[in-house]
Design a protein around this motif. Structure first.
Motif, mmCIF file in Angstrom:
data_model
loop_
_atom_site.group_PDB
_atom_site.id
_atom_site.type_symbol
_atom_site.label_atom_id
_atom_site.label_comp_id
_atom_site.label_asym_id
_atom_site.label_seq_id
_atom_site.Cartn_x
_atom_site.Cartn_y
_atom_site.Cartn_z
ATOM 1 N N TYR A 14 0.909 -1.202 -0.011
ATOM 2 C CA TYR A 14 -0.375 0.112 -0.232
ATOM 3 C C TYR A 14 0.838 0.953 0.072
ATOM 4 N N THR A 15 1.689 1.158 0.914
ATOM 5 C CA THR A 15 2.586 2.287 1.129
ATOM 6 C C THR A 15 3.156 3.086 -0.392
ATOM 7 N N SER A 16 4.220 1.200 -0.548
ATOM 8 C CA SER A 16 4.504 1.189 -2.241
ATOM 9 C C SER A 16 4.076 2.189 -3.065
ATOM 10 N N ALA A 17 2.736 2.308 -3.138
ATOM 11 C CA ALA A 17 1.839 2.536 -4.038
ATOM 12 C C ALA A 17 2.136 4.617 -4.358
ATOM 13 N N TRP A 18 2.071 4.757 -2.937
ATOM 14 C CA TRP A 18 2.466 6.671 -3.150
ATOM 15 C C TRP A 18 3.606 6.806 -2.723
ATOM 16 N N ASN A 19 4.422 5.946 -3.485
ATOM 17 C CA ASN A 19 5.444 6.339 -4.483
ATOM 18 C C ASN A 19 5.477 5.909 -6.150
ATOM 19 N N GLU A 20 4.675 6.096 -6.466
ATOM 20 C CA GLU A 20 4.490 5.439 -8.191
ATOM 21 C C GLU A 20 3.859 6.592 -8.520
ATOM 22 N N THR A 21 4.280 7.153 -9.828
ATOM 23 C CA THR A 21 4.087 8.348 -10.495
ATOM 24 C C THR A 21 3.128 7.989 -11.774
ATOM 25 N N GLU A 22 2.701 7.064 -11.517
ATOM 26 C CA GLU A 22 1.728 6.637 -13.016
ATOM 27 C C GLU A 22 1.107 5.848 -12.507
ATOM 28 N N ARG A 23 -0.390 6.302 -13.065
ATOM 29 C CA ARG A 23 -1.337 5.564 -12.458
ATOM 30 C C ARG A 23 -1.380 4.000 -12.803
ATOM 31 N N SER A 24 -1.246 3.882 -13.507
ATOM 32 C CA SER A 24 -1.639 2.176 -13.794
ATOM 33 C C SER A 24 -0.498 1.383 -12.884
ATOM 34 N N ALA A 25 0.522 1.775 -12.575
ATOM 35 C CA ALA A 25 1.307 1.132 -11.610
ATOM 36 C C ALA A 25 1.046 1.268 -10.381
ATOM 37 N N VAL A 26 0.340 2.353 -9.942
ATOM 38 C CA VAL A 26 -0.815 2.687 -8.510
ATOM 39 C C VAL A 26 -1.779 1.587 -8.268
ATOM 40 N N LEU A 27 -2.395 1.996 -9.548
ATOM 41 C CA LEU A 27 -3.397 1.122 -9.285
ATOM 42 C C LEU A 27 -3.198 -0.915 -9.552
ATOM 43 N N GLU A 28 -2.030 -1.511 -10.163
ATOM 44 C CA GLU A 28 -1.700 -2.433 -10.017
ATOM 45 C C GLU A 28 -1.654 -2.860 -8.072
ATOM 46 N N LYS A 29 -0.607 -1.973 -7.692
ATOM 47 C CA LYS A 29 -0.172 -1.895 -6.581
ATOM 48 C C LYS A 29 -1.352 -1.908 -5.569
ATOM 49 N N ILE A 30 -2.592 -1.510 -5.843
ATOM 50 C CA ILE A 30 -3.249 -1.361 -4.787
ATOM 51 C C ILE A 30 -4.473 -1.956 -5.325
ATOM 52 N N LYS A 31 -4.347 -2.570 -6.518
ATOM 53 C CA LYS A 31 -5.481 -3.912 -6.891
ATOM 54 C C LYS A 31 -5.164 -5.380 -6.196
ATOM 55 N N LYS A 32 -3.362 -5.366 -5.198
ATOM 56 C CA LYS A 32 -2.901 -5.935 -4.097
ATOM 57 C C LYS A 32 -3.519 -5.583 -3.057
ATOM 58 N N CYS A 33 -3.840 -5.021 -2.434
ATOM 59 C CA CYS A 33 -3.722 -4.621 -0.910
ATOM 60 C C CYS A 33 -4.605 -3.919 -0.356
ATOM 61 N N TRP A 34 -5.848 -3.465 -1.659
ATOM 62 C CA TRP A 34 -6.368 -2.421 -1.300
ATOM 63 C C TRP A 34 -8.365 -3.242 -1.443
ATOM 64 N N ALA A 35 -9.291 -3.635 -0.427
ATOM 65 C CA ALA A 35 -10.449 -4.299 -1.043
ATOM 66 C C ALA A 35 -11.381 -3.327 -1.920
ATOM 67 N N ALA A 36 -12.252 -4.337 -2.600
ATOM 68 C CA ALA A 36 -12.859 -3.419 -3.726
ATOM 69 C C ALA A 36 -13.755 -1.940 -3.372
ATOM 70 N N GLU A 37 -14.308 -2.328 -2.125
ATOM 71 C CA GLU A 37 -14.866 -1.444 -1.311
ATOM 72 C C GLU A 37 -14.461 -0.615 -0.933
ATOM 73 N N GLY A 38 -12.758 -1.114 -0.743
ATOM 74 C CA GLY A 38 -12.197 -0.213 0.854
ATOM 75 C C GLY A 38 -12.566 1.294 0.929
ATOM 76 N N THR A 39 -11.934 1.920 1.777
ATOM 77 C CA THR A 39 -12.529 3.740 1.884
ATOM 78 C C THR A 39 -11.159 4.398 3.004
ATOM 79 N N TYR A 40 -11.403 5.294 2.188
ATOM 80 C CA TYR A 40 -10.182 6.410 2.962
ATOM 81 C C TYR A 40 -10.398 7.403 3.012
ATOM 82 N N THR A 41 -9.722 8.276 4.635
ATOM 83 C CA THR A 41 -10.051 9.358 3.979
ATOM 84 C C THR A 41 -9.447 9.969 5.397
#
Length: 118
Positions: A14-41
């Motif tokens: 999850y944290t490494s996704a914040w180090n990515e600059t390309e949306r596709s790379a961010v989303l690839e990491k998020i899909k590995k660690c984040w529930a489909a309906e996960g929330t953030y605030t």
């Protein structure tokens, strides 16, 4: 009881996704660690829901914060499918930004909720 090593890997992904600059790379990491309906605030962000919304937030955060590297500081503390971890955002210019995230996770060790404090 949670497997702390699996949760730690989830948080590092999850944290490494914040180090990515390309949306596709961010989303690839998020899909590995984040529930489909996960929330953030956090104090700057109203609650958002879902992997795509989180990926958009991360990519958009570069406009606010500029380049940075997020590091997890130590092992997450967990119990009852919830926990917290400390992090540091290191920027090339300016002071580092420390923070703590409260998180919840599901039976598949995917993050279902994060509330960030910084």
């Amino acid at each position: 009881m949670e497997n702390i090593k699996i949760i730690e890997e989830t948080i590092l992904t999850y944290t490494s996704a914040w180090n990515e600059t390309e949306r596709s790379a961010v989303l690839e990491k998020i899909k590995k660690c984040w529930a489909a309906e996960g929330t953030y605030t956090d104090k700057l962000t109203d609650t958002i829901t879902g992997q795509d919304a989180l990926a958009d937030l991360i990519v958009g955060s570069y406009a606010q914060m500029g380049p940075r590297t997020f590091k997890v500081l130590g092992e997450p503390a967990t119990h009852h499918q919830s926990g917290r971890f400390n992090w540091l955002a290191i920027r090339p210019e300016g002071y580092p930004v420390p923070g703590t995230d409260y998180f919840e996770f599901d039976d598949e060790n995917r993050i279902t909720r994060i509330v960030g404090f910084f």
